[in-house]
Design an enzyme around this catalytic site. Structure first.
Site, short mmCIF file in Angstrom:
data_model
loop_
_atom_site.label_atom_id
_atom_site.label_comp_id
_atom_site.label_asym_id
_atom_site.label_seq_id
_atom_site.Cartn_x
_atom_site.Cartn_y
_atom_site.Cartn_z
N SER A 179 0.76 -1.17 -0.02
CA SER A 179 0.02 0.11 -0.02
C SER A 179 0.84 1.23 0.01
O SER A 179 0.43 2.27 -0.51
CB SER A 179 -1.03 0.06 1.17
OG SER A 179 -0.35 -0.31 2.43
N HIS A 207 -5.27 -3.13 -2.89
CA HIS A 207 -4.70 -2.42 -3.82
C HIS A 207 -4.65 -2.90 -5.23
O HIS A 207 -4.16 -2.00 -6.21
CB HIS A 207 -3.35 -1.37 -3.49
CG HIS A 207 -3.52 -0.54 -2.27
ND1 HIS A 207 -4.12 0.58 -2.21
CD2 HIS A 207 -3.28 -0.98 -0.92
CE1 HIS A 207 -4.15 1.12 -1.04
NE2 HIS A 207 -3.78 0.18 -0.11
N LYS A 238 -11.61 0.97 -1.80
CA LYS A 238 -10.54 1.68 -2.61
C LYS A 238 -11.21 1.56 -4.25
O LYS A 238 -12.24 2.55 -4.49
CB LYS A 238 -9.43 0.87 -2.56
CG LYS A 238 -8.71 1.28 -1.07
CD LYS A 238 -7.64 0.46 -0.41
CE LYS A 238 -7.59 1.09 0.75
NZ LYS A 238 -6.89 -0.01 1.68
C1 LIG Z 1 -6.68 0.11 3.12
C2 LIG Z 1 -6.18 -1.49 3.31
C3 LIG Z 1 -7.11 -2.37 4.04
C4 LIG Z 1 -8.04 -1.94 5.07
O1 LIG Z 1 -9.45 -1.85 4.33
P1 LIG Z 1 -10.52 -0.81 4.93
O2 LIG Z 1 -11.64 -1.35 4.13
O3 LIG Z 1 -10.27 0.68 4.82
O4 LIG Z 1 -10.74 -1.01 6.29
C5 LIG Z 1 -6.32 -3.61 4.43
N1 LIG Z 1 -5.44 -3.92 3.69
C6 LIG Z 1 -4.68 -3.16 2.92
C7 LIG Z 1 -3.61 -3.91 2.24
C8 LIG Z 1 -5.35 -1.89 2.79
O5 LIG Z 1 -4.47 -0.84 2.01
#
Ligand SMILES: *Cc1c(COP(=O)(O)O)cnc(C)c1O
Length: 392
Positions: A179, A207, A238
């Site tokens: 990330s 991602h 995302k």
């Molecule tokens: C953003 C993210 C999460 C958390 O997801 P949310 O739905 O925002 O709680 C988990 N793993 C990774 C790699 C992330 O980038």
């Protein structure tokens, strides 16, 4: 509570205090936000496909809100399991080509819930040092041994697998796209190791979901190794532009999670309108190939523009483009200067990233025009020179 003031002052001294700032979307202008009264090109959000303001998703949510109300009222095992869930989970399993899928409230709860349901005392989890905090917290919660391997270092991982040979269960877990760095995990190699050592393999496609694969299934599909993954998770917060997360895999896995994943059992089901929004987003993710292609092409172009300018840019071909600054204060100052010139890009500092690697993390969206990104790259270069980040 005086200790708190003291520790906060110490954080502020090191340019490490975090503060909330208002960022409002602009109707009809995805890819931009308003902050401190100023309109900014948003190079910070994870709305990769630009779906967060998609009219079809908003309409699906509005309709469900009117029909099903605001809240679901209970956890799914009580009375919160509304009809839209079954439809969505069937669609998710068919999209991922697995037997079953389970929706989670968000990615953080999916990771903490799944990992603590899969392993416990006497087990070992092998986790890339750059994995997301929710994975780290899931391992802590599980009470299994936490074997952290150096980023993408297969020799180190092999060494740790040997060392923990006697563990009852073994789980290898990794982000597919990291990330804060935007590079890829060595997935085929991880598959080979998990087979050799009899471990389970879990991937987090937060991602990469929506971005890779012919229907946005993620990096595992793009690499053709999806059938070698034991536990597949991804988020809807995302590229999907909504909120929530999923886990997909065998029917047995999903039955196990329904019985053992505590965040799933002891927390209220997502509001029905969110589930409806996710369903609509899933249809768009599978069919909006143009957005995916534009995003990946823009990522390559933006990345090479910054590289050519002389910045220290992370590796990879993802829409996450980190520019490593090093010093926390300088990273903050650079971010402030970017904002002054119309670009929202946050400084990412420790403990989110390792000490001495503070950075500006640029993340792109299919909503950004080519011109806007080229302009931004030019601005970033001149600011880099002005602020001494770039040597001339
Ligand atoms: C953003 C993210 C999460 C958390 O997801 P949310 O739905 O925002 O709680 C988990 N793993 C990774 C790699 C992330 O980038």
């Amino acid at each position: 509570m005086e200790w708190m003031e003291q520790e906060l002052a110490a954080l502020a001294d090191k340019a490490l205090e975090r503060q909330l700032r208002d960022s409002a979307p602009i109707a009809g202008r995805p890819g931009f936000i308003i902050r401190d009264g100023q309109e900014l090109l948003d190079l910070s959000s994870n709305d990769y496909l630009g779906l967060a303001q998609h009219p079809a998703i908003i309409e699906a949510m509005r309709t469900a809100l009117a029909a099903d109300g605001a809240g679901s009222g209970a956890s799914r095992l009580v009375t919160g399991n509304r009809p839209p869930y079954r439809k969505l989970e069937q669609a998710l399993a068919s999209w991922q080509g697995t037997d079953a899928a389970l929706v989670a409230a968000n990615g953080y709860m999916a990771n903490t819930g799944v990992i603590s349901a899969l392993v416990g005392r006497g087990d070992a989890v092998f986790s890339d040092r750059l994995n997301h905090a929710s994975i780290v917290d899931g391992i802590t919660l599980s009470r299994a041994d936490h074997a952290r391997y150096r980023h993408n270092d297969l020799e180190h991982l092999r060494h740790l697998l040997d060392k923990h040979r006697g563990a009852r269960r073994k789980l290898i877990v990794t982000d597919t796209i990291f990330s804060m760095d935007g590079d890829q995990a060595l997935l085929p190699e991880l598959v080979a190791l998990k087979e050799q050592y009899g471990a389970m393999l879990m991937v987090d496609e937060a991602h990469s979901g929506g971005i890779y694969g012919t229907r946005g299934e993620g990096l595992c599909h793009a690499l053709g190794i999806q059938n070698d993954i034991d536990v597949h998770m991804g988020t809807f917060s995302k590229a999907f532009g909504v909120y929530g997360a999923y886990v997909s895999g065998s029917r047995t896995l999903i039955r196990w999670l329904i019985n053992k994943a505590r965040p799933f059992i002891y927390s209220t089901a997502l509001p029905p309108a969110v589930v409806a929004g996710i369903s609509q987003a899933l249809q768009l993710v599978q069919t909006e190939h143009g957005r995916r292609q534009r995003l990946l092409a823009a990522g390559l172009k933006f990345r090479s523009a910054l590289q050519d300018a002389g910045f220290q840019v992370g590796e990879g071909n993802s829409p996450i483009v980190p520019v490593i600054i090093g010093d926390n204060g300088l990273a903050l100052a650079f971010s402030a200067a970017l904002q002054a010139s119309g670009i929202a890009a946050v400084a990412i500092r420790p403990p989110t990233v390792p000490e001495g690697t503070a950075r500006i993390r640029f993340s792109l969206s299919a909503a950004h025009s080519d011109d806007a990104l080229q302009d931004a790259a030019r601005h970033i270069r001149s600011l880099g020179i002005e602020m001494g980040v770039l040597k001339q």
